[in-house]
Scaffold this active site. Structure first.
Site, PDB file in Angstrom:
ATOM      1  N   ASN A  16       0.873  -1.176   0.000  1.00 42.76           N
ATOM      2  CA  ASN A  16       0.000   0.000   0.000  1.00 42.76           C
ATOM      3  C   ASN A  16       0.910   1.226   0.000  1.00 42.76           C
ATOM      4  O   ASN A  16       1.494   1.572   1.024  1.00 42.76           O
ATOM      5  CB  ASN A  16      -0.880  -0.032   1.268  1.00 42.76           C
ATOM      6  CG  ASN A  16      -1.732   1.214   1.416  1.00 42.76           C
ATOM      7  OD1 ASN A  16      -1.780   2.048   0.514  1.00 42.76           O
ATOM      8  ND2 ASN A  16      -2.392   1.343   2.560  1.00 42.76           N
ATOM      9  N   HIS A  56      -9.302   1.184   5.383  1.00 47.09           N
ATOM     10  CA  HIS A  56      -8.002   1.389   6.034  1.00 47.09           C
ATOM     11  C   HIS A  56      -8.179   2.355   7.212  1.00 47.09           C
ATOM     12  O   HIS A  56      -8.973   3.304   7.131  1.00 47.09           O
ATOM     13  CB  HIS A  56      -6.996   1.951   5.024  1.00 47.09           C
ATOM     14  CG  HIS A  56      -5.592   1.885   5.536  1.00 47.09           C
ATOM     15  ND1 HIS A  56      -5.101   2.823   6.417  1.00 47.09           N
ATOM     16  CD2 HIS A  56      -4.601   0.983   5.338  1.00 47.09           C
ATOM     17  CE1 HIS A  56      -3.845   2.503   6.723  1.00 47.09           C
ATOM     18  NE2 HIS A  56      -3.525   1.391   6.087  1.00 47.09           N
TER      19      HIS A  56
HETATM   20  P1  13P Z   1       3.348   0.390   7.708  1.00 45.65           P
HETATM   21  O1  13P Z   1       3.828  -0.897   7.065  1.00 45.65           O
HETATM   22  O2  13P Z   1       4.052   1.603   7.216  1.00 45.65           O
HETATM   23  O3  13P Z   1       3.281   0.274   9.185  1.00 45.65           O
HETATM   24  O4  13P Z   1       1.830   0.582   7.201  1.00 45.65           O
HETATM   25  C1  13P Z   1       0.953  -0.477   7.300  1.00 45.65           C
HETATM   26  C2  13P Z   1      -0.259  -0.114   6.558  1.00 45.65           C
HETATM   27  O5  13P Z   1      -0.992   0.756   6.956  1.00 45.65           O
HETATM   28  C3  13P Z   1      -0.539  -0.826   5.307  1.00 45.65           C
HETATM   29  O6  13P Z   1      -1.823  -0.581   4.863  1.00 45.65           O
END
Ligand code: 13P
Length: 258
Positions: free
Chosen positions: A9, A98
Site C-alpha cells: 500500500n 483502512h
Molecule cells: P506500515 O507498514 O508503514 O506500518 O503501514 C501499514 C499499513 O498501513 C498498510 O496498509
C-alpha cells in the site's frame, strides 16, 4: 493450503517515474512462484500507468490494487472513484476501510461494508482492514473490537461472495510506528477472525479465507510473521516503497521459506 498474498500500500507516495522505477526493481528482485500473489496499490492518478508498465515488463506478475473505491457506480461524488472505473483501468483489488480512511475521512464500519459489497459485485477483490487502537489493546478489548468490526463489514456478504474477500488485521498502534505486533499477538487476532468467519460461514469458508497482517512489516520480521499458522500475507506500507525490502518480504512468503 492457502496461497499467501503480499500487498504494497503505497499510500500518498511516489511520483509517476518513481512508481514505474519501483515496479521494475521489484520484478527484478522477486522470485516468482505461484504460491505467492503480489499486489501494489499506487495513488489513484498512477494506477493506469502502473498497470500499463507492468504489462510491458516480461514475466512480471505484479497485480494492481486501489487504495479506495466508492460504493456507487457513478454520479455526483466529487473526488471519488467507482469500482467500475477501477476495473476499467485493470485494477483487481481494492483496499477498503483502512484505518487512515477511518481516522482522517470519517469512514465508519457501515460505509466500509458498502464499499466492500460494491467491490465484490463489481468483480474486485476487497481487502478489508480492521484493527484496534493502543487504548483498546491496553483495555483488553481487542477481540471484542475486531469481532464487531468484522461482523459489520461482512454484513450482507453471501457465502459465495465471502471467499473473494481478504481480511487485513492492522493494529492501529503498529502502523507506521516501527512497533510490530509480536508473532503471537498477530496470530492470535487472525485466529479469532478466522473463528468468527467459521461461526458466520462454516468451516470450508473459514479455512479458505485469507487473513493478512499489516503494521510495520519489513524485510526482517516478515518471515516469522508469515510463518504463523493463521497469517496468510502482509499489507505493507513503508517497506513497500523500497524495492529491496518489499521483495525480501515477498521472497520470505514462499512455502519453502516458512
Ligand atoms: P506500515 O507498514 O508503514 O506500518 O503501514 C501499514 C499499513 O498501513 C498498510 O496498509
Amino acid at each position: 493450503m492457502r496461497n499467501k498474498i503480499i500487498v504494497g500500500n503505497w499510500k500518498m507516495n511516489n511520483s509517476s517515474s518513481e512508481s514505474l522505477e519501483l515496479v521494475k526493481k521489484i520484478n527484478d528482485l522477486v522470485v516468482w512462484k505461484s504460491d505467492v500473489e503480489v499486489v501494489v496499490c499506487p495513488p489513484s492518478v498512477y494506477i493506469a500507468t502502473t498497470v500499463k508498465e507492468i504489462k510491458g515488463i516480461k514475466g512480471c506478475q505484479i497485480k494492481v490494487g486501489a487504495q479506495n473505491g466508492h460504493f456507487e457506480s457513478k454520479g455526483a461524488f466529487t473526488g471519488e472513484i467507482s469500482c467500475a472505473m477501477l476495473i476499467d483501468v485493470g485494477v483487481e483489488y481494492v483496499v477498503v476501510g483502512h484505518s487512515e480512511r477511518r481516522q482522517y475521512f470519517g469512514e465508519t464500519d457501515e460505509v466500509v461494508n458498502k464499499r466492500a459489497l460494491c467491490a465484490i459485485k463489481s468483480g474486485l477483490t476487497p481487502i478489508v482492514c480492521v484493527g484496534e487502537t493502543l487504548a483498546e489493546r491496553e483495555n483488553s478489548i481487542t477481540e471484542e473490537i475486531i469481532r464487531k468490526q468484522v461482523k459489520l463489514i461482512l454484513n450482507g456478504i453471501s457465502e459465495n461472495e465471502i471467499e473473494k474477500v481478504i481480511i487485513a488485521y492492522e493494529p492501529i498502534w503498529a502502523i507506521g510506528t516501527g512497533k510490530t505486533a509480536t508473532n503471537e499477538q498477530a496470530n492470535e487476532v487472525c485466529k479469532s477472525i478466522r473463528n468468527l468467519v467459521y461461526e458466520l460461514y462454516g468451516e470450508k469458508v473459514s479455512e479458505a479465507i485469507r487473513i493478512q497482517y499489516g503494521g510495520s512489516m519489513n524485510g526482517e520480521n516478515a518471515r516469522e510473521l508469515l510463518s504463523q499458522s493463521e497469517i496468510d500475507g502482509g499489507l505493507v506500507g513503508g517497506a513497500s516503497l523500497k524495492a529491496e525490502e518489499f521483495s525480501k518480504i515477498v521472497n520470505s512468503a514462499h512455502n519453502d521459506n516458512n
